[in-house]
Design a protein around this motif. Sequence first.
Motif, PDB file in Angstrom:
ATOM      1  N   LEU A  26       0.820  -1.222   0.000  1.00  0.00           N
ATOM      2  CA  LEU A  26       0.000   0.000   0.000  1.00  0.00           C
ATOM      3  C   LEU A  26       0.850   1.267   0.000  1.00  0.00           C
ATOM      4  O   LEU A  26       0.318   2.377  -0.065  1.00  0.00           O
ATOM      5  N   ASP A  28       2.729   2.951  -2.050  1.00  0.00           N
ATOM      6  CA  ASP A  28       2.629   3.953  -3.113  1.00  0.00           C
ATOM      7  C   ASP A  28       1.393   4.831  -2.920  1.00  0.00           C
ATOM      8  O   ASP A  28       1.466   6.055  -2.951  1.00  0.00           O
ATOM      9  N   THR A  29       0.234   4.165  -2.706  1.00  0.00           N
ATOM     10  CA  THR A  29      -1.023   4.904  -2.494  1.00  0.00           C
ATOM     11  C   THR A  29      -0.905   5.796  -1.266  1.00  0.00           C
ATOM     12  O   THR A  29      -1.288   6.971  -1.284  1.00  0.00           O
ATOM     13  N   VAL A  30      -0.387   5.214  -0.186  1.00  0.00           N
ATOM     14  CA  VAL A  30      -0.340   5.933   1.088  1.00  0.00           C
ATOM     15  C   VAL A  30       0.623   7.122   0.996  1.00  0.00           C
ATOM     16  O   VAL A  30       0.332   8.218   1.471  1.00  0.00           O
ATOM     17  N   LYS A  32       1.375   8.885  -1.562  1.00  0.00           N
ATOM     18  CA  LYS A  32       0.786   9.987  -2.350  1.00  0.00           C
ATOM     19  C   LYS A  32      -0.067  10.871  -1.430  1.00  0.00           C
ATOM     20  O   LYS A  32       0.044  12.095  -1.453  1.00  0.00           O
ATOM     21  N   VAL A  33      -0.892  10.251  -0.618  1.00  0.00           N
ATOM     22  CA  VAL A  33      -1.756  11.033   0.287  1.00  0.00           C
ATOM     23  C   VAL A  33      -0.895  11.799   1.296  1.00  0.00           C
ATOM     24  O   VAL A  33      -1.108  13.000   1.539  1.00  0.00           O
ATOM     25  N   TYR A  48      -9.237  14.206   0.837  1.00  0.00           N
ATOM     26  CA  TYR A  48      -9.229  12.769   1.151  1.00  0.00           C
ATOM     27  C   TYR A  48     -10.296  12.384   2.174  1.00  0.00           C
ATOM     28  O   TYR A  48     -10.746  11.240   2.188  1.00  0.00           O
ATOM     29  N   LYS A  51     -13.088  11.731  -0.073  1.00  0.00           N
ATOM     30  CA  LYS A  51     -12.906  10.505  -0.867  1.00  0.00           C
ATOM     31  C   LYS A  51     -13.074   9.241  -0.005  1.00  0.00           C
ATOM     32  O   LYS A  51     -13.755   8.298  -0.387  1.00  0.00           O
ATOM     33  N   PHE A 211      -4.395   0.842   6.185  1.00  0.00           N
ATOM     34  CA  PHE A 211      -3.964   2.138   5.657  1.00  0.00           C
ATOM     35  C   PHE A 211      -3.295   2.974   6.755  1.00  0.00           C
ATOM     36  O   PHE A 211      -2.273   3.620   6.532  1.00  0.00           O
TER      37      PHE A 211
END
Length: 433
Positions: A26, A28-30, A32-33, A48, A51, A211
Amino acid sequence: MQKYINPPKSDWSTLLKRPATDVSGLYDTVKKVLDEVKLEGDQAVARYSEKFDGYTGNEFQIPSETIARAESQLSDGLKAAIRTAAANIEKFHISQWQPMTRVETQPGVICWQKSVPIEKVGLYIPGGTAPLFSTVLMLGIPARIAGCKEVILCTPPDKNGAVHPAILFAAHMAGIKKIYKIGGIQAIGAMAHGTETVPSVYKIFGPGNRFVTAAKQLVSINETTIDMPAGPSEVLIMADESANPAFVAADLLSQAEHGADSQVILLTTSPDLLDATLAEVDKQVKVLPRVAGALGALEDSRAFLLTSMDEMMEMSNRYAPEHLILAVKDATSVAERVVNAGSVFIGHYTPESAGDYASGTNHTLPTNGHARTYSGVNLDSYIRKITFQKITEEGLRDLGPVIETMAEAELLQAHKNAVTLRLNSLKSFAINQ
Ligand SMILES: NC(=O)c1ccc[n+]([C@@H]2O[C@H](COP(=O)([O-])OP(=O)(O)OC[C@H]3O[C@@H](n4cnc5c(N)ncnc54)[C@H](O)[C@@H]3O)[C@@H](O)[C@H]2O)c1
Ligand SMILES: N[C@H](CO)Cc1c[nH]c[nH+]1
Ligand SMILES: [Zn+2]
């Protein structure tokens, strides 16, 4: 639950594997945020929150009037229970305070250690699937006892921007004034980097989903310290023929109901207890409101019939459970042999739920085998120990040559000089007298 009868020790490592908990997929996704929260602050938090939590507002701090009103939204029974739990947690954590120790290691050389609270801490309270207000007490009360100057709390809002009043009431009891309705990665990013609304902190505490765990891991590389790897809940129960199968089944299910990624383990020396407990699990799980999560956890859970208490202890110490229940005869002396566990529950009348809520011990504990090296959250988690030393002239006269010899042997001339110059000045002072 899979059943195993006296498996050979060579199979134990495979049989004791946890469900996959690696969250690096996770990252990469994390990241970015986290990067966006660092760069844009509240604006990214708002994006976010919409989202991931469906909250479209841009107010994040909960006003003091809302916190004060929470008390009137709870039943008297619940408030009384929270107050009793808080009093026990406070009593136990105050007992962990260590007085300052001053030691004269040799004449004129005085050393001491002082506990100093971490100035700014951030508490994450999960809210995705259950409003864990008990976690507010577990993290907030020791922070207050330790004397942390700034304690802030983040927890996810529902889509209307509301937070469960029990979370607000528990936070109020723990003396926390700055509460933000922000969840998940954006909450960890806000506490690590700070935003226009949320102050940054030095250490982040609290459990959370995949997450949250991944975000805590990433910010701990450069930005902030974190408490520990606290992942999906788990329990291991050692039970012999003296145990009550209905109690044991209820204890297994108490941790299975946290979610499908939890794991529960039963070790027993009694074939009758094994069968009766598995039958009870089947019966009790069907009527649980969180049956789907509990059944998911049971799929990856195991029950072992072993030959002796020694074998049960060896297997438990290898697994290093977050929670260990000893439902056996003479449980108090059996407890002495525990080497790896987060928290231990001794005897037939000590359910694990007692530690989750109200006995006084902390429920934020190391999972996934980390109990081999980590402690659960305790007063020390909020404290640093600063050491001090003061050396008199006489003290340095005696100790100086020791330091000089060692520094010279390590080829560190400047270290030696720091002593030699002082000893020389003491010598010339004595001559001039
Ligand atoms: N070990 C311990 O001491 C301990 C104690 C209590 C709870 N727990 C564990 O904590 C966990 C709580 O998890 P939870 O989900 O209920 O609450 P949570 O607050 O940890 O997670 C909810 C947040 O996740 C974020 N999120 C959801 N889906 C996302 C996605 N697809 N992408 C990015 N972000 C997303 C949302 O922002 C949401 O606010 C459970 O696994 C439980 O077992 C552990
Ligand atoms: N068992 C969890 C820790 O592993 C904590 C908790 C909170 N509420 C209920 N249980
Ligand atoms: Zn629990």
